[in-house]
Design a protein around this motif. Structure first.
Motif, PDB file in Angstrom:
ATOM      1  N   TRP A 132      -2.328   9.034   0.616  1.00  0.00           N
ATOM      2  CA  TRP A 132      -2.778   7.624   1.426  1.00  0.00           C
ATOM      3  C   TRP A 132      -2.971   7.915   2.852  1.00  0.00           C
ATOM      4  CZ3 TRP A 132      -3.241   2.678  -0.145  1.00  0.00           C
ATOM      5  CH2 TRP A 132      -3.126   2.170  -1.634  1.00  0.00           C
ATOM      6  N   PRO A 187       0.965  -1.209   0.036  1.00  0.00           N
ATOM      7  CA  PRO A 187       0.029  -0.120  -0.019  1.00  0.00           C
ATOM      8  C   PRO A 187       0.902   1.075   0.012  1.00  0.00           C
ATOM      9  CG  PRO A 187      -0.763  -1.659   1.652  1.00  0.00           C
ATOM     10  CD  PRO A 187       0.794  -2.171   1.072  1.00  0.00           C
ATOM     11  N   TYR A 211      -6.375   7.082   5.113  1.00  0.00           N
ATOM     12  CA  TYR A 211      -6.484   5.933   6.139  1.00  0.00           C
ATOM     13  C   TYR A 211      -5.945   6.222   7.341  1.00  0.00           C
ATOM     14  CZ  TYR A 211      -7.331   3.184   1.883  1.00  0.00           C
ATOM     15  OH  TYR A 211      -7.815   3.029   0.496  1.00  0.00           O
ATOM     16  N   ARG A 223     -10.214   0.172   6.363  1.00  0.00           N
ATOM     17  CA  ARG A 223      -8.866  -0.074   6.643  1.00  0.00           C
ATOM     18  C   ARG A 223      -8.004  -0.842   5.723  1.00  0.00           C
ATOM     19  NH1 ARG A 223      -8.249   0.825  12.304  1.00  0.00           N
ATOM     20  NH2 ARG A 223      -9.844   2.330  13.034  1.00  0.00           N
ATOM     21  N   LEU A 224      -6.666  -0.353   5.774  1.00  0.00           N
ATOM     22  CA  LEU A 224      -5.971  -1.238   5.050  1.00  0.00           C
ATOM     23  C   LEU A 224      -5.288  -2.442   5.499  1.00  0.00           C
ATOM     24  CD1 LEU A 224      -3.033   1.704   4.430  1.00  0.00           C
ATOM     25  CD2 LEU A 224      -4.910   0.825   2.798  1.00  0.00           C
ATOM     26  N   ASP A 225      -4.973  -3.354   4.794  1.00  0.00           N
ATOM     27  CA  ASP A 225      -4.847  -4.776   5.121  1.00  0.00           C
ATOM     28  C   ASP A 225      -3.190  -4.741   5.800  1.00  0.00           C
ATOM     29  OD1 ASP A 225      -3.580  -7.412   5.261  1.00  0.00           O
ATOM     30  OD2 ASP A 225      -3.983  -7.858   3.178  1.00  0.00           O
ATOM     31  N   LYS A 226      -3.178  -5.313   6.894  1.00  0.00           N
ATOM     32  CA  LYS A 226      -1.985  -5.200   7.752  1.00  0.00           C
ATOM     33  C   LYS A 226      -1.017  -6.465   7.671  1.00  0.00           C
ATOM     34  CE  LYS A 226      -4.158  -2.051  10.852  1.00  0.00           C
ATOM     35  NZ  LYS A 226      -4.573  -1.816  12.343  1.00  0.00           N
ATOM     36  N   GLY A 260      -0.397  -6.439   1.724  1.00  0.00           N
ATOM     37  CA  GLY A 260      -0.923  -5.386   2.998  1.00  0.00           C
ATOM     38  C   GLY A 260       0.430  -4.664   3.297  1.00  0.00           C
ATOM     39  N   LEU A 261       0.384  -3.849   4.426  1.00  0.00           N
ATOM     40  CA  LEU A 261       1.286  -3.179   5.096  1.00  0.00           C
ATOM     41  C   LEU A 261       2.246  -4.046   5.635  1.00  0.00           C
ATOM     42  CD1 LEU A 261      -0.992  -0.711   6.973  1.00  0.00           C
ATOM     43  CD2 LEU A 261       0.499  -0.098   4.811  1.00  0.00           C
TER      44      LEU A 261
END
Length: 372
Positions: A316, A169, A320, A351-354, A184-185
Motif C-alpha cells: 500500500w 485502508p 500511495y 489518493r486515499l480517503d482521509k 478512510g485513513l
C-alpha cells in the motif's frame, strides 16, 4: 436517563491500536459530547490523554496478546502462544466479569480494535459489537504455521460473530468478517503552531533536512547512533530518550507538554512533529503510516520479517506515498546512504480517503442516538 455509553476494547499490543482508537473516540466525543467513553486497555493514560480532549474512563484489561516483543522488530512466538493459552483458559471468567461491568454501566455498544473476545463478550451482554482494523490476528498467526492454526481458527470464529467491521485502508482481505464497511485513513491531527514548535525545539534545518525517527511504543534497540554525527547538516527527532546526546538529535520526552492553539496543554506526539519533517523513518505499522499519509509526509520504512501485515503495508505504501523501503540491516548496520537517494513516487495517482475518523464516529453517534 442514562448517558449513551461506548465500551472501546483495544488490543493489547504496542501503542498503535490505542492511538487510532483514541483518535476515533475523540471524534465521537466531539460529535456527541454527552457520550461516556470507557476505554478498555492496558495502554498508559498519558498516551490516551494525548489524543482525547475530553473525559473518559479507563478499564485496565487485556483480552488478547498481539505479539510478545522485546522491541519493535523482535518477536517471541513461544511467549505469544503461552499468553494466549492463559487467556483462553480464563475465557469464561473474563466474559462473565465484563458482562457484569457492561450491564452495570448500561453500555450501548462495543467498539473493538481488535481483540477477538470482544464479540463473545458482546453476545453474552446482548449488545452489538462493531470492530475496526486493517488486519485480524488470525491473519498474523496463520502465517506462523501449524502450531498456530487452531488459535487462528478460533480467532476467525470470534471475528465471524462481529456485527460490523470498519475496514481501514492498508488492509488484508479480512475474510472472517461477514459485514464489512470500507472507511478512510484514521489517526490524529497536528495541534500545535509549527513556528512555535520549531522555535521551542530549536529546529533550524529546513523540512528536507529534518527527519522523524519513530518506531512505536516499544522503540528499536541498537539504533546506530554514530550515524547522527555523520549527518551533521540534518536534524533528527526521536521519542527515544535512551539514546546518547548529539547536537543534531532532538529527544522528545513523553512528559513534554505544550499549549495548542486553544491554550490547552497537550503532550507532543509523532503526528504533531510530522509537518516539520521531510521524511518519517519507521517500521511497518498502520498508525504511523496512516498519520503520515493523511499529512502527505514521505515515509522511509524498514522491512519486517515474519509478520504477515508488513508486506501488505509496504505494498500500500508503494501505491500511495512518496517512499523508500530499506532493510533492517540498511538501517542498523550501515551508514544510511539511503538519505542521499531520491524518494520513490507512488505507483498510483489516486489518493486515499482521509476521513475514517469521521465516518466511524458518525456511524457510532447515529447508533447511539437511536438507543436513547
Amino acid at each position: 436517563m442514562s448517558r449513551p455509553t461506548v465500551y472501546l476494547a483495544i488490543t493489547n499490543h504496542g501503542f498503535g491500536h490505542a492511538v487510532r482508537s483514541a483518535a476515533i473516540a475523540n471524534e465521537i466525543q466531539k460529535r456527541c459530547p454527552d457520550v461516556l467513553l470507557i476505554l478498555v486497555t492496558t495502554a498508559p493514560r498519558w498516551l490516551l490523554e494525548s489524543y482525547l480532549e475530553g473525559d473518559f474512563i479507563i478499564r485496565p484489561r487485556g483480552f488478547d496478546v498481539g505479539v510478545v516483543q522485546s522491541d519493535s522488530l523482535t518477536m517471541d512466538l513461544v511467549a505469544t502462544q503461552e499468553k494466549w493459552q492463559h487467556i483462553r483458559q480464563q475465557q469464561r471468567s473474563i466474559i462473565a466479569g465484563e458482562v457484569n461491568f457492561i450491564k452495570q454501566n448500561q453500555v450501548n455498544l462495543i467498539l473493538a480494535d481488535i481483540p477477538p473476545l470482544a464479540s463473545l463478550i458482546a453476545q453474552a451482554a446482548g449488545i452489538p459489537c462493531w470492530m475496526m482494523s486493517n488486519f485480524g490476528w488470525d491473519f498474523i498467526y496463520r502465517d506462523w504455521g501449524e502450531e498456530f492454526t487452531e488459535l487462528a481458527d478460533w480467532i476467525s470464529g470470534c471475528f465471524n460473530q462481529c456485527d460490523r467491521l470498519f475496514r481501514f485502508p492498508l488492509h488484508e482481505p479480512m475474510t472472517a468478517f461477514p459485514h464489512q464497511i470500507d472507511v478512510g485513513l484514521t489517526g490524529g491531527d497536528p495541534r500545535f503552531n509549527l513556528d512555535d514548535l520549531r522555535e521551542k525545539l530549536g529546529i533550524i534545518t529546513p523540512p528536507e533536512k529534518t527527519i522523524l525517527l519513530t518506531f512505536g511504543g516499544l522503540g528499536l534497540n541498537a539504533i546506530p547512533f554514530d550515524n547522527f554525527s555523520q549527518y551533521s547538516d540534518y536534524t533528527f527527532i526521536t521519542f527515544d530518550v535512551n539514546l546518547p546526546p548529539f547536537p543534531n538529535l532532538i529527544q522528545v520526552s513523553n512528559s513534554l507538554q505544550l499549549p495548542d492553539l486553544h491554550s490547552h496543554l497537550f503532550r507532543l506526539r509523532p503526528v504533531d512533529l510530522m509537518p516539520l519533517c521531510g521524511r518519517v523513518i519507521s517500521k511497518p505499522g498502520y498508525s504511523t503510516f496512516a498519520e503520515a499519509l493523511r499529512l502527505d509526509i514521505p515515509l522511509v520504512s524498514l522491512t519486517r520479517e515474519g509478520f504477515a501485515e508488513a508486506p501488505i503495508l509496504l505494498d500500500w505504501l508503494q501505491n500511495y506515498a512518496d517512499h523508500q523501503i530499506i532493510t533492517a540491516s540498511d538501517f542498523l548496520d550501515k551508514d544510511w546512504d539511503f538519505l542521499h537517494q531520491p524518494l520513490q513516487q507512488p505507483r498510483l495517482s489516486e489518493r486515499l480517503d482521509k476521513n475514517g475518523n469521521e465516518a466511524i464516529a458518525q456511524a457510532v453517534v447515529d447508533y447511539l442516538l437511536n438507543c436513547v
